[in-house]
Design a protein around this motif. Structure first.
Motif, PDB file in Angstrom:
ATOM      1  N   THR A 514     116.231  65.547  11.253  1.00  0.00           N
ATOM      2  CA  THR A 514     117.232  64.679  11.674  1.00  0.00           C
ATOM      3  C   THR A 514     116.805  63.857  13.026  1.00  0.00           C
ATOM      4  OG1 THR A 514     118.459  66.534  12.767  1.00  0.00           O
ATOM      5  CG2 THR A 514     118.998  66.097  10.341  1.00  0.00           C
ATOM      6  N   GLN A 515     115.900  64.564  13.892  1.00  0.00           N
ATOM      7  CA  GLN A 515     115.471  63.964  14.946  1.00  0.00           C
ATOM      8  C   GLN A 515     114.031  63.640  14.962  1.00  0.00           C
ATOM      9  OE1 GLN A 515     119.007  65.240  17.852  1.00  0.00           O
ATOM     10  NE2 GLN A 515     116.619  65.862  18.240  1.00  0.00           N
ATOM     11  N   THR A 516     113.507  62.358  14.770  1.00  0.00           N
ATOM     12  CA  THR A 516     111.954  62.130  14.830  1.00  0.00           C
ATOM     13  C   THR A 516     111.714  61.133  15.732  1.00  0.00           C
ATOM     14  OG1 THR A 516     112.044  60.578  13.025  1.00  0.00           O
ATOM     15  CG2 THR A 516     111.819  62.839  12.299  1.00  0.00           C
ATOM     16  N   ALA A 517     110.697  61.063  16.195  1.00  0.00           N
ATOM     17  CA  ALA A 517     109.990  60.013  17.230  1.00  0.00           C
ATOM     18  C   ALA A 517     108.485  59.804  17.201  1.00  0.00           C
ATOM     19  CB  ALA A 517     110.506  60.328  18.558  1.00  0.00           C
ATOM     20  N   TRP A 518     107.965  58.493  17.552  1.00  0.00           N
ATOM     21  CA  TRP A 518     106.654  58.390  17.627  1.00  0.00           C
ATOM     22  C   TRP A 518     106.157  57.503  18.817  1.00  0.00           C
ATOM     23  CZ3 TRP A 518     103.558  59.275  13.138  1.00  0.00           C
ATOM     24  CH2 TRP A 518     104.074  59.800  11.956  1.00  0.00           C
TER      25      TRP A 518
END
Length: 627
Positions: A514-518
């Motif tokens: 539910t929390q992703t980042a790049w």
């Protein structure tokens, strides 16, 4: 000296032969294509290039592409197409058949013209509606072959200006629909010399075009840089430019065409529509979109490329191929990226159909000799899947140049609400970009979860580049002469050899949770010749994620020593960001700001600066002015 004069004489002879040959196969108005060059001239290019002026060579190359695209389209089986649309009960058969008729007629006696006229009459009888995808091809057929029209065909065209049929030229639709329909109708009303049963239709269409041009030159365009629909809007403008009788209407058409061409040129990435866009995601190299097909006619490569351009895209290239219009010369070097690189463009765009709501979307575009990278900011979390263009936005787009000029690599990064290919505007997608580096985050709120937004984000690139190499938390691909470095966050990170059964030619690196980042960063192989030198450079970058899990805060100092920081906005569409210690402020961004293309918000002035010269287009109360 004698050899030089001999070459000049040969060049002049071939030019005269060429003009005669082209005039034979392309009957048009006397002022149209006054400098057309022949196949013979093109074959002689290797001998004559030393003595032919550059613009003459450019025109010869244009005409070679023109012939190639016309021959390709004309070769389609007309009877099979006719049977197909009837079997499928299509509402818009003209879109598929009229380009073949136009291409065949342009090739003179190579094809039976009577078959074309019979097919045209049959189509008009069975599907008489004057709709946009028909009009852009109907109008050039009428004007270019007016002198040889059978009486029944001429009568059909005359009826298009009778009441109530003439009202169809004023129909509504999306932006490109209105450019096709209204301007094609205006060309017929103004250029035919026939009486118009309802002259208010022409006045309304002209007023609409003036309003659109004023919008372009003050706050920008709603359907900005659409790889799908730019070609169709351009088609309507070409009809008005080519066939209107009134000089002021031609000027309006030219000004709008110049606007489109300038925006195409700045983002064009070696045959791919690079950067962000409002409708469409071009993954081809001259052959993947309507925009790139038109760009190929204007600035493209060898004629043989025509065979790669599919029948979906070729018709708009045909209309450019038959037109008198050429983009201003200063645009050429920008389009071909024959200008000092790298450079960065920042742009703002209005809401769709808006005439007052500037600064509704914000775009960053960065280009080097080997790749271009673009991102787009949009302030709303929208969950619509019908009646919306959210699924059509190009939000993150990396184009890596193929040195062979055949198949550029295109990379996308984002949520998967619309497709696992990570295109479109997924609710919650938030970006900050500076140069080669991007921070991206997707953190689902309760509303996102209720709407079914997938708890994952994808980095998608061509499968032919294989598995990524690893260096610490970095996933790294060498793509042609470019390194792509990706640092993901999520509950789990997984590599997929193929995105889906439907998209077997693409792989994905997936961040799930539910929390992703790049963080992504691109670098030229010219700067980092081997993997070891790249690893050493990555070790000198700085990543700060200690407050990411709780607060959505990420910071990164890039390979180019740019400092990017983002704090995620949990209920909005755009995160709080800073670049090199300075807060990102979006208010009053220019419509276009780069070293080569400039337009300040509300200025009414578009400026182009390139090695080919300086050029200006200014809006005035009465007409556009070129400086």
């Amino acid at each position: 000296m004698k050899l030089r004069f001999l070459l000049l004489a040969i060049a002049a002879l071939f030019t005269l032969i060429g003009i005669a040959n082209w005039a034979f196969v392309l009957p048009v108005r006397s002022q149209t294509h006054a400098t057309l060059l022949s196949q013979e001239y093109d074959r002689s290019a290797g001998i004559l290039s030393a003595s032919i002026p550059n613009d003459t060579q450019e025109e010869a190359a244009f005409q070679a592409r023109s012939l190639a695209i016309r021959e390709k389209i004309a070769a389609q089986n007309l009877d099979e197409l006719d049977a197909w649309w009837r079997r499928e009960k299509l509402d818009d058969p003209h879109k598929y058949l009229l380009p073949v008729l136009l291409a065949r007629l342009s090739l003179g006696n190579r094809y039976d013209s009577q078959q074309s006229w019979n097919m045209l009459l049959k189509l008009d009888k069975d599907q008489p509606n004057l709709y946009h995808f028909r009009s852009v091809f109907d109008i050039p057929i009428f004007f270019r072959f007016r002198d040889i029209l059978p009486k029944e065909v001429e009568a059909s065209y005359r009826s298009m200006l009778d009441a109530p049929r003439v009202l169809e030229w004023m129909e509504q639709g999306t932006e490109n629909h209105m450019f096709m329909q209204r301007l094609s109708g205006l060309a017929l009303m103004d250029g035919s010399g026939w009486p118009n049963a309802l002259p208010g239709v022409a006045a309304t269409n002209e007023a609409w075009l003036r309003a659109e041009l004023n919008k372009f030159l003050t706050i920008g365009q709603g359907e900005f840089h659409s790889s799908t629909y730019y070609g169709y809007a351009i088609a309507g403008l070409l009809n008005l430019y080519n066939f209107a009788h009134t000089p002021q209407l031609k000027q309006l058409a030219k000004a709008a065409l110049d606007w489109y061409a300038a925006n195409m040129a700045i983002r064009l990435s070696w045959g791919t529509a690079g950067g962000a866009g409002s409708r469409g995601f071009d993954r081809g190299t001259w052959d993947g979109s309507e925009l790139s097909a038109v760009a190929w006619m204007w600035w493209g490569d060898r004629p043989e490329t025509a065979q790669r351009i599919g029948n979906r895209y070729a018709p708009v290239a045909l209309l450019a191929a038959l037109s008198d219009y050429r983009p201003p010369v200063p645009f050429r070097a920008i389009a071909r990226k024959e200008v000092p690189l790298p450079f960065q463009l920042q742009a703002s765009h209005p809401g769709y159909f808006s005439y007052d709501e500037g600064n509704r979307f914000w775009e960053t575009f960065y280009v080097t000799p080997d790749y271009s990278l673009g991102t787009l900011l949009e302030p709303q979390r929208s969950y619509q899947v019908k009646g919306t263009i959210n699924a059509q936005y190009a939000i993150y787009k990396l184009v890596v140049r193929d040195p062979k000029g055949v198949s550029n690599a295109v990379v996308s990064l984002g949520g998967t609400f619309h497709t696992p290919m990570a295109t479109g505007r997924s609710p919650g997608d938030q970006y900050v970009q500076q140069g080669s580096a991007v921070i991206y985050q997707l953190r689902l709120n309760d509303q996102d979860k209720a709407a079914g937004v997938p708890a994952r984000s994808h980095l998608v690139l061509p499968a032919r580049y294989g598995r990524p190499q690893r260096h610490g938390n970095w996933y790294i691909w060498r793509i042609e002469q470019t390194w792509l470095c990706a640092r993901p966050w999520g509950e789990t990170i997984s590599w997929q050899a193929t995105v889906s059964e439907k998209d077997k030619d693409y792989q994905a690196l997936a961040a799930m949770g539910t929390q992703t980042a790049w963080i992504t960063d691109a670098a030229r192989v010219a700067d980092y010749p081997d993997f070891q030198s790249l690893k050493s450079a990555l070790d000198k970058t700085q990543v700060s994620d200690h407050s990411w899990e709780k607060l959505g805060q990420l910071a990164y100092t890039s390979l180019q020593n740019e400092r990017l920081e983002m704090t995620y906005e949990p209920d909005g569409g755009i995160g709080r960001a800073s670049i090199n210690g300075k807060e990102r402020v979006l208010k009053n961004w220019p419509v276009l700001a780069s070293p080569y293309l400039k337009e300040d918000l509300d200025s009414g002035l578009l400026e182009v600066l390139s090695p080919g010269g300086q050029w200006r287009l200014r809006a005035t109360l009465t007409s556009p002015k070129w400086e």
